[in-house]
Design an enzyme around this catalytic site. Structure first.
Site, mmCIF file in Angstrom:
data_model
loop_
_atom_site.group_PDB
_atom_site.id
_atom_site.type_symbol
_atom_site.label_atom_id
_atom_site.label_comp_id
_atom_site.label_asym_id
_atom_site.label_seq_id
_atom_site.Cartn_x
_atom_site.Cartn_y
_atom_site.Cartn_z
ATOM 1 N N HIS A 299 0.919 -1.255 0.121
ATOM 2 C CA HIS A 299 -0.042 -0.193 0.051
ATOM 3 C C HIS A 299 0.902 1.314 0.018
ATOM 4 O O HIS A 299 0.628 2.349 -0.877
ATOM 5 C CB HIS A 299 -0.967 0.009 1.100
ATOM 6 C CG HIS A 299 -2.014 -0.896 1.284
ATOM 7 N ND1 HIS A 299 -2.130 -1.743 2.457
ATOM 8 C CD2 HIS A 299 -2.690 -1.580 0.507
ATOM 9 C CE1 HIS A 299 -3.171 -2.620 2.235
ATOM 10 N NE2 HIS A 299 -3.658 -2.513 0.936
ATOM 11 N N SER B 141 -3.381 -7.644 2.914
ATOM 12 C CA SER B 141 -3.811 -7.369 4.297
ATOM 13 C C SER B 141 -4.395 -8.807 4.972
ATOM 14 O O SER B 141 -4.151 -8.605 6.247
ATOM 15 C CB SER B 141 -4.833 -6.148 4.384
ATOM 16 O OG SER B 141 -4.086 -5.177 3.755
ATOM 17 N N ARG C 162 -1.673 -7.327 -7.989
ATOM 18 C CA ARG C 162 -0.679 -8.031 -7.399
ATOM 19 C C ARG C 162 -0.556 -9.232 -8.416
ATOM 20 O O ARG C 162 0.755 -9.739 -8.515
ATOM 21 C CB ARG C 162 -0.784 -8.718 -6.054
ATOM 22 C CG ARG C 162 -0.866 -7.426 -4.958
ATOM 23 C CD ARG C 162 -1.239 -7.922 -3.569
ATOM 24 N NE ARG C 162 -2.655 -8.358 -4.052
ATOM 25 C CZ ARG C 162 -3.431 -9.258 -3.009
ATOM 26 N NH1 ARG C 162 -2.815 -9.943 -1.985
ATOM 27 N NH2 ARG C 162 -4.493 -9.403 -3.216
ATOM 28 N N LYS D 98 -16.528 -7.108 11.668
ATOM 29 C CA LYS D 98 -16.172 -7.195 13.215
ATOM 30 C C LYS D 98 -14.829 -7.616 13.208
ATOM 31 O O LYS D 98 -14.220 -7.934 14.360
ATOM 32 C CB LYS D 98 -17.270 -7.801 14.035
ATOM 33 C CG LYS D 98 -18.728 -7.531 13.774
ATOM 34 C CD LYS D 98 -19.285 -7.145 15.199
ATOM 35 C CE LYS D 98 -20.791 -6.739 15.234
ATOM 36 N NZ LYS D 98 -20.940 -5.819 14.314
#
Length: 160
Positions: free
Chosen positions: A16, A129, A91, A40
């Site tokens: 990033h 991530s 990617r 969550k």
């Protein structure tokens, strides 16, 4: 010329940061648009993610980069910001198929909206991530995936 670089950035990775730096060299203004994620399973709150990005931007002295948050459709955020250019990182080939479809939807929803794709730096092309979150879950070493600043925040919050 302005461009939006959207994402959840949970956590912000070296990939990033590389894209943000590259975009800052190419465009007059880069808006890092942080998705308000009601998931969550997020590592960091919206405020924490924004603070992490802010610290990285300041450390790199990227004066033409700003951070804003959004929820809902990216096209609505782009309209509100009066921006017609979106940046997405690729990617792998599979990223292209996924991102291409989103770009086509977005272009249909907002006339004139264009999406540009930047190939990730090969040394970051495997970093995601979600992969970093998995390493964190098992308290592994994330130092080759995130900046030292992000690593410190991860250790403070999850490696106690």
């Amino acid at each position: 010329m302005k461009i939006i670089y959207p994402g959840s950035f949970d956590p912000l990775t070296l990939g990033h940061i590389d894209l943000i730096k590259r975009l800052a060299k190419m465009y007059d203004e880069v808006i890092v648009a942080v998705l308000i994620n009601d998931n969550k399973n997020s590592l960091f709150t919206l405020e924490e993610r924004e603070e992490i990005i802010k610290e990285e931007i300041e450390a790199e002295n990227l004066t033409n980069v700003s951070i804003k948050s959004f929820d809902g459709l990216l096209v609505n955020f782009a309209k509100k910001e009066d921006v017609k250019l979106i940046a997405r990182g690729l990617r792998q080939v599979t990223d292209y198929e996924y991102e291409k479809n989103i770009a086509m939807f977005n272009a249909e929803l907002y006339e004139g909206l264009e999406t540009i794709f930047l190939l990730s730096n090969p040394k970051y092309s495997f970093i995601s991530s979600s992969g970093v979150r998995e390493v964190i879950r098992f308290k592994g070493d994330v130092s080759t995936f995130v900046s030292s600043n992000v690593k410190k925040k991860i250790e403070e919050n999850f490696y106690k």
